[in-house]
Design a protein around this motif. Structure first.
Motif, PDB file in Angstrom:
ATOM      1  N   PRO A   1      24.355  -8.279   6.546  1.00 20.46           N
ATOM      2  CA  PRO A   1      23.571  -7.555   5.219  1.00 20.46           C
ATOM      3  C   PRO A   1      23.716  -6.083   5.860  1.00 20.46           C
ATOM      4  CG  PRO A   1      22.476  -9.423   6.087  1.00 20.46           C
ATOM      5  CD  PRO A   1      23.493  -9.451   7.010  1.00 20.46           C
TER       6      PRO A   1
ATOM      7  N   ALA B   1      21.124  -8.599   0.364  1.00 23.30           N
ATOM      8  CA  ALA B   1      20.965  -9.098   1.800  1.00 23.30           C
ATOM      9  C   ALA B   1      20.520 -10.538   1.813  1.00 23.30           C
ATOM     10  CB  ALA B   1      19.743  -8.150   2.510  1.00 23.30           C
TER      11      ALA B   1
ATOM     12  N   ARG C   1      21.173  -3.020  -1.890  1.00 22.37           N
ATOM     13  CA  ARG C   1      21.735  -3.574  -0.580  1.00 22.37           C
ATOM     14  C   ARG C   1      20.594  -4.562  -0.124  1.00 22.37           C
ATOM     15  NH1 ARG C   1      25.850  -0.469   2.005  1.00 22.37           N
ATOM     16  NH2 ARG C   1      26.777   0.851   0.413  1.00 22.37           N
TER      17      ARG C   1
ATOM     18  N   CYS D   1      22.380  -3.993   8.956  1.00 24.57           N
ATOM     19  CA  CYS D   1      21.844  -4.669  10.147  1.00 24.57           C
ATOM     20  C   CYS D   1      22.257  -4.195  11.588  1.00 24.57           C
ATOM     21  CB  CYS D   1      22.700  -6.202   9.728  1.00 24.57           C
ATOM     22  SG  CYS D   1      22.244  -7.329  10.979  1.00 24.57           S
TER      23      CYS D   1
ATOM     24  N   LEU E   1      13.858  -9.684   7.245  1.00 22.36           N
ATOM     25  CA  LEU E   1      14.135  -8.612   6.220  1.00 22.36           C
ATOM     26  C   LEU E   1      13.433  -7.339   6.164  1.00 22.36           C
ATOM     27  CD1 LEU E   1      14.812 -11.389   3.257  1.00 22.36           C
ATOM     28  CD2 LEU E   1      16.557  -9.816   4.107  1.00 22.36           C
TER      29      LEU E   1
ATOM     30  N   LEU F   1      15.183  -5.317   8.298  1.00 20.03           N
ATOM     31  CA  LEU F   1      16.457  -4.666   7.941  1.00 20.03           C
ATOM     32  C   LEU F   1      16.131  -3.470   7.047  1.00 20.03           C
ATOM     33  CD1 LEU F   1      19.580  -5.203   7.143  1.00 20.03           C
ATOM     34  CD2 LEU F   1      18.680  -6.511   5.285  1.00 20.03           C
TER      35      LEU F   1
END
Ligand code: ADP
Ligand code: 5GP
Length: 192
Positions: A12, A152, A148, A15, A127, A130
């Protein structure tokens, strides 16, 4: 001389894939990065021909629609077009250089059909982390950030289809893991 290894890396956005790849390439000889074509606008600091070949839609489509296609694979990602130059990759592999493709999960699926790549998925520890990394990088507009992050979760679902999984929690550990995968793949009996 045996052909080089085709390494497909997906993750993703945000990352840490670019950071990991740069470090691995600085530490491990015999690796080439496949510079993709994209219709996305360059970010500050990105160089044409180094990070990407930045092209407009017409140029991209002309390459894509050649017979055979100028792209080994291509996909629309986060609203922009991205593609891997067939010529660049084949030339490098033929000289025994290992080639890294930094491509999304759709592109990886296409390469699996056309070749026998070693596939590596890089995942964030969470997440939330991220999102923090993407925001911290400071390169995305609010809209691009939203797209984005929304993508992901979808991309993470493809992780089990990859040969290897690296969780990029501590950067040094992730770099070591990718280097180790490449070194091990170079030792495979069937390659020698
Ligand atoms: P990608 O290429 O996957 O989009 P980048 O390599 O640009 O991601 O990394 C996104 C941001 O996260 C950068 O600011 C980078 O410095 C940071 N980063 C990368 N790996 C780590 C890590 N293990 N821990 C904390 N921050 C990281
Ligand atoms: P970015 O815009 O952040 O550089 O990249 C966005 C996404 O596009 C990343 O997941 C990256 O791996 C993917 N990408 C970059 N180049 C290519 C390519 O040539 N083909 C495909 N399919 N995806 C790519």
């Amino acid at each position: 001389m045996s052909e080089g290894i085709l390494l497909v890396l997906s993750a993703p956005s945000g990352c840490g894939k670019t950071t990991i790849v740069r470090q691995v390439m600085a530490e491990l000889p015999g690796l080439a990065f496949s510079v993709s074509h994209t219709t996305r606008q360059p970010r500050p600091g990105e160089g044409n021909g180094r990070d990407y070949h930045f092209v407009n839609q017409e140029q991209f489509k002309a390459l894509r629609d050649q017979e055979p296609s100028g792209f080994l694979e291509w996909a629309e990602v986060h609203g922009n077009l991205y593609g891997t130059s067939r010529q660049e990759v084949e030339k490098r592999l033929a000289t025994g250089t290992d080639v890294i493709l930094d491509i999304d999960v759709q592109g990886a699926e296409q390469v699996r059909h056309n070749a026998q790549p070693v596939t590596v998925f890089i995942a964030p520890p969470s997440l939330a982390e991220l999102e923090q990394r993407l925001r911290g990088r400071g390169t995305e507009s609010p809209e691009s950030l939203r797209i984005r992050l929304a993508n992901a979760e979808k991309e993470m679902q493809a992780a089990p289809t990859y040969t290897y999984l690296i969780i990029n929690d501590q950067l040094e550990q992730a770099v070591l893991a990718l280097k180790s995968i490449i070194i091990a793949e170079r030792c495979r009996q069937r390659r020698l």
